[in-house]
Design a protein around this motif. Structure first.
Motif, PDB file in Angstrom:
ATOM      1  N   THR A  88       0.814  -1.224   0.000  1.00 50.88           N
ATOM      2  CA  THR A  88       0.000   0.000   0.000  1.00 50.88           C
ATOM      3  C   THR A  88       0.844   1.267   0.000  1.00 50.88           C
ATOM      4  O   THR A  88       0.436   2.292   0.525  1.00 50.88           O
ATOM      5  N   VAL A  89       2.052   1.184  -0.561  1.00 53.49           N
ATOM      6  CA  VAL A  89       2.831   2.424  -0.646  1.00 53.49           C
ATOM      7  C   VAL A  89       2.094   3.404  -1.563  1.00 53.49           C
ATOM      8  O   VAL A  89       1.446   2.986  -2.513  1.00 53.49           O
ATOM      9  N   PRO A  90       2.183   4.672  -1.292  1.00 46.95           N
ATOM     10  CA  PRO A  90       1.477   5.653  -2.112  1.00 46.95           C
ATOM     11  C   PRO A  90       1.790   5.494  -3.601  1.00 46.95           C
ATOM     12  O   PRO A  90       2.924   5.200  -3.971  1.00 46.95           O
ATOM     13  N   ASP A  91       0.797   5.684  -4.416  1.00 49.78           N
ATOM     14  CA  ASP A  91       0.984   5.640  -5.867  1.00 49.78           C
ATOM     15  C   ASP A  91       2.069   6.631  -6.274  1.00 49.78           C
ATOM     16  O   ASP A  91       2.161   7.726  -5.724  1.00 49.78           O
ATOM     17  N   ILE A  93       2.185   8.502  -8.713  1.00 49.60           N
ATOM     18  CA  ILE A  93       1.628   9.744  -9.253  1.00 49.60           C
ATOM     19  C   ILE A  93       1.485  10.854  -8.210  1.00 49.60           C
ATOM     20  O   ILE A  93       1.558  12.029  -8.507  1.00 49.60           O
ATOM     21  N   TYR A  94       1.292  10.472  -6.949  1.00 45.95           N
ATOM     22  CA  TYR A  94       1.122  11.486  -5.926  1.00 45.95           C
ATOM     23  C   TYR A  94       2.435  12.134  -5.508  1.00 45.95           C
ATOM     24  O   TYR A  94       2.436  13.142  -4.837  1.00 45.95           O
ATOM     25  N   LEU A  95       3.537  11.489  -5.821  1.00 51.75           N
ATOM     26  CA  LEU A  95       4.780  11.913  -5.195  1.00 51.75           C
ATOM     27  C   LEU A  95       5.412  13.189  -5.736  1.00 51.75           C
ATOM     28  O   LEU A  95       5.823  14.032  -4.961  1.00 51.75           O
ATOM     29  N   PRO A  96       5.525  13.361  -7.056  1.00 53.58           N
ATOM     30  CA  PRO A  96       6.244  14.543  -7.512  1.00 53.58           C
ATOM     31  C   PRO A  96       5.517  15.827  -7.109  1.00 53.58           C
ATOM     32  O   PRO A  96       4.337  15.995  -7.384  1.00 53.58           O
ATOM     33  N   VAL A  97       6.215  16.674  -6.448  1.00 57.66           N
ATOM     34  CA  VAL A  97       5.629  17.914  -5.960  1.00 57.66           C
ATOM     35  C   VAL A  97       6.567  19.041  -6.366  1.00 57.66           C
ATOM     36  O   VAL A  97       7.755  18.983  -6.083  1.00 57.66           O
ATOM     37  N   VAL A 101       5.196  25.087  -5.126  1.00 55.38           N
ATOM     38  CA  VAL A 101       3.884  24.783  -4.567  1.00 55.38           C
ATOM     39  C   VAL A 101       4.032  24.348  -3.118  1.00 55.38           C
ATOM     40  O   VAL A 101       3.307  24.779  -2.232  1.00 55.38           O
TER      41      VAL A 101
ATOM     42  N   LEU B 258      -3.810  16.907 -10.175  1.00 55.03           N
ATOM     43  CA  LEU B 258      -2.705  17.130  -9.236  1.00 55.03           C
ATOM     44  C   LEU B 258      -1.921  18.404  -9.535  1.00 55.03           C
ATOM     45  O   LEU B 258      -1.176  18.892  -8.688  1.00 55.03           O
ATOM     46  N   ALA B 282      -4.531   1.675  -0.009  1.00 55.84           N
ATOM     47  CA  ALA B 282      -3.475   2.337  -0.783  1.00 55.84           C
ATOM     48  C   ALA B 282      -3.880   3.775  -1.098  1.00 55.84           C
ATOM     49  O   ALA B 282      -3.102   4.712  -0.937  1.00 55.84           O
ATOM     50  N   ARG B 285      -3.739   6.016   2.013  1.00 61.16           N
ATOM     51  CA  ARG B 285      -2.394   6.427   2.402  1.00 61.16           C
ATOM     52  C   ARG B 285      -1.835   7.451   1.420  1.00 61.16           C
ATOM     53  O   ARG B 285      -1.156   8.402   1.816  1.00 61.16           O
ATOM     54  N   SER B 286      -2.120   7.279   0.147  1.00 59.71           N
ATOM     55  CA  SER B 286      -1.667   8.256  -0.842  1.00 59.71           C
ATOM     56  C   SER B 286      -2.261   9.632  -0.561  1.00 59.71           C
ATOM     57  O   SER B 286      -1.576  10.650  -0.604  1.00 59.71           O
ATOM     58  N   HIS B 294       1.339  18.812   0.952  1.00 64.16           N
ATOM     59  CA  HIS B 294       0.870  20.054   0.322  1.00 64.16           C
ATOM     60  C   HIS B 294       0.047  20.936   1.240  1.00 64.16           C
ATOM     61  O   HIS B 294      -0.412  21.996   0.836  1.00 64.16           O
TER      62      HIS B 294
END
Lengths: 493, 493
Positions: A88-91, A93-97, A101, B258, B282, B285-286, B294
């Motif tokens: 269940t690690v975060p997808d 897609i959510y990571l790049p920030v 921002v 996003l 999952a 958590r994401s 953010h």
């Protein structure tokens, strides 16, 4: 190795003396271990039988915890090979920030918004709501609670479905009718039941007007001084306040005020808050004419004029308005008790359907049992007789307070104004007195008063004084309480 | 001459058969004549004795009317010479109006503001709140009203002053504690009583979040489809909605979503409204990680997950949040009855004091007797046992409805989703079906359903279907009501 560590960890934290059932404890400990990645994805959990015997608990306890984790997706069962921690690690897609921002949002983290900040920063509700000399609080110990209880019980003995489910936005029809009838007779308000919207009090009524009739940046005239609550609600809605001076005839706009047409004119014509003058007929007619010509909304807050000690209550401004520019509001907080949280708004016919809908959208309606009880209380005559009884009681308390004021002070030093009606009077003090400091010192003596200067917006005409509520102070307590206050005041004269 | 005309006018309109006392009638007629300038300023009124004899009424009646007019400033007494109509023409200062201003305000006369218009125009509360198949309404006839009545009566037998006067913004302390305890045990919400704010339901909870944490122009993610109420409140607050697609695991933001960090993320993780899926671990958590990085606020609306038919209720998202980004909200409308108007908001500790203050400023608090009754109902165990009893009842109704769906339709045509929990299920229809038309035709047959497409914002992925509430439909009524609905649906397949 993993299995061995896990049971050590669990044995360490499972509390066999706790009131929380062991299966819940086990579930939470395992969940936390997964969330903290102490148990990483794809770790195989020990079989329920093994874990139960290692922990010296029943297998059902373990099975319960595993099933809950399975139901919530923390673990997954792989056929034939056991129970594994889910991946269940975060997808990705959510990571790049983007860092810009992140910085921006990081700075505003945990902060209120601008309008939220305005609302909270100006908060002025008093921490004390009872005793000498809290303004605006009626003597709730005198409320005929037995009558109320019996009316309420009767409705609850066999409640209709309509009493229990959602209502329609205007409130309980019986109460709308009772309020319309009451206001027609006692306040000369011109209205039908469908122009009445039941709210939970003046604050909600004002808020509803602002939500439906204003946009941020609109201008509202408020009397200066005025009720703190109205001022704060206006500011929180993004409406620009224009404080307008009051004189002996009420609100008194000058040429500068008139230069920019306001969206709203907030007034207390029957009993200016907190100074207590009655708006003159000339001023009323001017105001109505101005509102008619310019399309302003007049908000008439008629918060306590049921209690008028000299002569009959005065007619409302709304009743004189033939152009449908006045929104009239009142409350049961003073005539019944504040904890009731019931008030009413009387709208120009052209607006009433929009307000019914707006109320429904903002708050959904209901509490029909409460509103039906109130309607019964009114139609059976208890409301009018309670007001009559309280008017006598408050009149007697006012007289005692006025005697005490005269006993302690010369009229030239300290004089009481605004005592024709309501639940409070205002002591005017010489200009050099610091009324906020007096209020603080009085509070240290157990006496709550509001400094008059705190009701003003415009420092150029702020006056010094104290607003004293006498309605919730027993007769015998008035003289000793005022003596304490007088001693504090005298130090500042 | 004037005097003669006046008594004719009065004789014509005085109604001796009316229920309104004659003195009130006389007062109103004279007032109207003054306002209409039939009696211009400085007109001398006839003496009370003369007028009484002309009208054949008692002199006291006339005196009453004159005194009232005097008190309100319509007439004035000039010593030794009688009673005259006061000079109350509007002050000259009010009169000059620039024509540009007049035109501008004339155009917007009687109109709502922009935000008011948004609020009212999107209104979506259903006119019917009971019967087959209104979604979201529990069976209020099953509510243990005798227990409630006796708890309530007990409080009212000897009400404390604190029950009757103003409260503090967070709500009744006993109820805040009972709610915190309940949510800890049954929903795995991590909170203390002082993080709980009692509101009058989900709408007010959402509104409070928006007032305190957003400014106009902020962005909010909403699930698409989502609850109409949340959508309308957001729009009315000037917050920009970004509808985000949901898949089998719940809210599913894509790269475009996003790109602009939202202020709020509105989700229904335990039972997506109205489709009914559970948000996967999952995804949870994401989402938490994204909000933490953010600085977004996640609003978790946990509106009906007490009623879960397959297995135990799932833990809340809030309980997994270690970064204090989740605001959790729930309501007693489904578990108790909608007319109660009680809900609760659980806040990150850092926000709770601001919310208590904000609630107090916007609505003043009170209704302690209601909230104390609710607290007793919970601590005595009635709440949990009522939920258990209703879960069985609604489970049985759900089963009947599911049987009827299977009896009438092939799975390939019409399939029910989201029936693991709550008070409704959603029938998915083939894409070509016009669900709004079906809902209209069903209503003509007396069956209320909500078209699924009405819950969507983004037309590109709108699905066709019907949202059916079964909780407030008696067992025996389910089959015949569904047969009527099925006949309507079949015409569109």
């Amino acid at each position: 190795m993993q299995t061995f560590n896990l049971s050590d960890y669990l044995l360490q934290y499972l509390d066999k003396t706790s009131a929380t059932p062991r299966n819940r404890q086990l579930y939470r400990l395992l969940r936390q271990a997964i969330l903290d990645r102490v148990l990483p994805a794809d770790t195989r959990l020990p079989s329920s039988r093994d874990l139960a015997s290692e922990l010296l608990i029943s297998r059902n306890t373990v099975l319960y915890a595993y099933e809950q984790l399975l139901a919530e997706g923390y673990v997954e069962a792989r056929t034939g090979s056991g129970t594994f921690v889910a991946n269940t690690v975060p997808d990705a897609i959510y990571l790049p920030v983007e860092s810009a921002v992140r910085k921006k949002s990081g700075a505003s983290k945990a902060q209120l918004s601008q309008r939220g900040h305005r609302l909270v920063a100006q908060a002025a509700a008093a921490p004390r709501q009872w005793g000498a000399f809290v303004p605006g609080v009626p003597d709730v110990t005198q409320f005929p609670h037995r009558v109320w209880n019996s009316l309420q019980s009767k409705i609850w003995r066999k409640p209709a479905i309509s009493v229990l489910t959602y209502g329609q936005g205007g409130g309980h029809q019986g109460l709308r009718e009772a309020v319309a009838e009451y206001l027609k007779v006692s306040r000369s308000v011109a209205c039908e039941a469908d122009q009445v919207v039941i709210t939970n009090g003046i604050h909600q009524s004002i808020d509803l007007c602002l939500r439906l009739l204003s946009d941020p940046g609109d201008v509202a005239w408020v009397e200066d001084p005025c009720y703190w609550g109205a001022r704060n609600l206006l500011a929180a809605s993004g409406v620009r306040l224009r404080p307008v001076r009051v004189d002996a005839e009420g609100i008194c706009p000058d040429a500068a005020d008139l230069a920019e047409v306001p969206r709203f004119i907030f007034v207390t014509p029957s009993h200016q808050y907190p100074l207590g003058m009655v708006m003159s007929l000339a001023r009323r007619r001017s105001l109505l004419e101005y509102a008619r010509q310019h399309g302003c909304w007049i908000i008439e807050d008629d918060y306590d004029s049921e209690f008028r000690y000299g002569g009959r209550p005065l007619a409302s401004l709304q009743g004189m308005d033939s152009a449908e520019r006045v929104l009239y509001m009142g409350t049961f907080s003073k005539t019944m008790f504040p904890g009731l949280r019931l008030g009413y708004l009387v709208l120009p016919a052209i607006l009433s359907q929009s307000f019914v809908t707006g109320m429904e959208e903002l708050h959904r309606s209901g509490q029909a049992s409460l509103q039906a009880t109130m309607a019964e209380f009114m139609t059976q005559g208890h409301f009018n007789s309670h007001i009559r009884r309280m008017r006598l009681l408050y009149g007697a308390r006012l007289e005692i307070l006025q005697q005490e004021i005269t006993r302690h002070f010369e009229l030239s030093q300290v004089c009481a104004v605004g005592s024709d009606a309501g639940l409070h009077l205002t002591l005017r003090l010489p200009a050099q007195c610091d009324d906020r400091q007096i209020a603080r010192e009085a509070l240290a003596q157990g006496i709550a008063v509001r400094p008059l200067s705190s009701y003003y917006q415009d420092a150029s005409h702020t006056e010094s004084g104290l607003v004293l509520g006498y309605a919730c102070v027993e007769e015998a307590r008035i003289a000793p309480a005022f003596a304490l206050l007088a001693a504090v005041i005298r130090l500042h004269l």
